[in-house]
Write a protein that holds these residues in place. Structure first.
Motif: not given
Length: 183
Positions: A100-109
């Motif tokens: 979930a954290w990875v998806a969040f950071v990739v999305g923000v990126h």
């Protein structure tokens, strides 16, 4: 097209790694096969685009997408990604929340890259991945832990794959032979 290729590969990895229980075995297999087929289709479109670009590349060089703005966004992404994972571990958050954290950071990126690249189309999958990441973090905190890999991993991967296939297909279809494919 190279960005779409990267998105497709990461999308396939998100699906293959996170398609697991509580989904049933046949569903897991179908999701993994579809993800690999979608990624393979983007690889094929990438090769078509590279073939079309060769003559055009010699005539008119184009500016790189990987300038200072890109490097700043990626540097921030790396710090947030790995720093955030360490913070989650230190707080005792279950490992399922990592995706979930990875998806969040990739999305923000992706959202952060939209103004850098002057391409607002990438903000859409970025926003969706950000929401799926937040949803997974909320689920991890509220008892839906078993479904976090599906929501934040499989669905995020599906978004990346769908976007890569769609934009790749549009780029290939709209560019006449001898004209560089831009996606």
């Amino acid at each position: 097209m190279s960005g779409l290729l990267v998105g497709a590969v990461f999308g396939a990895v998100f699906v293959v790694v996170n398609a697991q229980e509580p989904l049933g075995g046949p569903v897991v297999t179908v999701l993994r096969v579809l993800a690999c087929l979608a990624a393979a289709s983007v690889v094929a479109m990438w090769f078509v685009a590279v073939r079309r670009e060769r003559p055009a590349r010699e005539q008119a060089p184009r500016p790189s997408m990987f300038g200072k703005g890109y490097l700043a966004v990626v540097a921030a992404e790396v710090v947030l990604l790995f720093g955030g994972l360490r913070v989650l571990a230190a707080l005792g958050v279950p490992a399922q929340a990592n995706v979930a954290w990875v998806a969040f950071v990739v999305g923000v990126h992706f959202v952060a890259l939209a103004p850098v690249w002057k391409d607002w189309a990438i903000a859409v999958p970025g926003a969706v991945l950000t929401v799926l990441g937040v949803a997974g973090l909320v689920m991890a905190a509220t008892g839906g832990l078993a479904w976090v890999p599906f929501v934040s991993g499989v669905l995020s991967g599906a978004v990346l794959l769908a976007g890569s296939v769609t934009f790749g297909w549009k780029a290939i279809r709209s560019a006449p032979a001898g004209v560089p494919v831009r996606a």
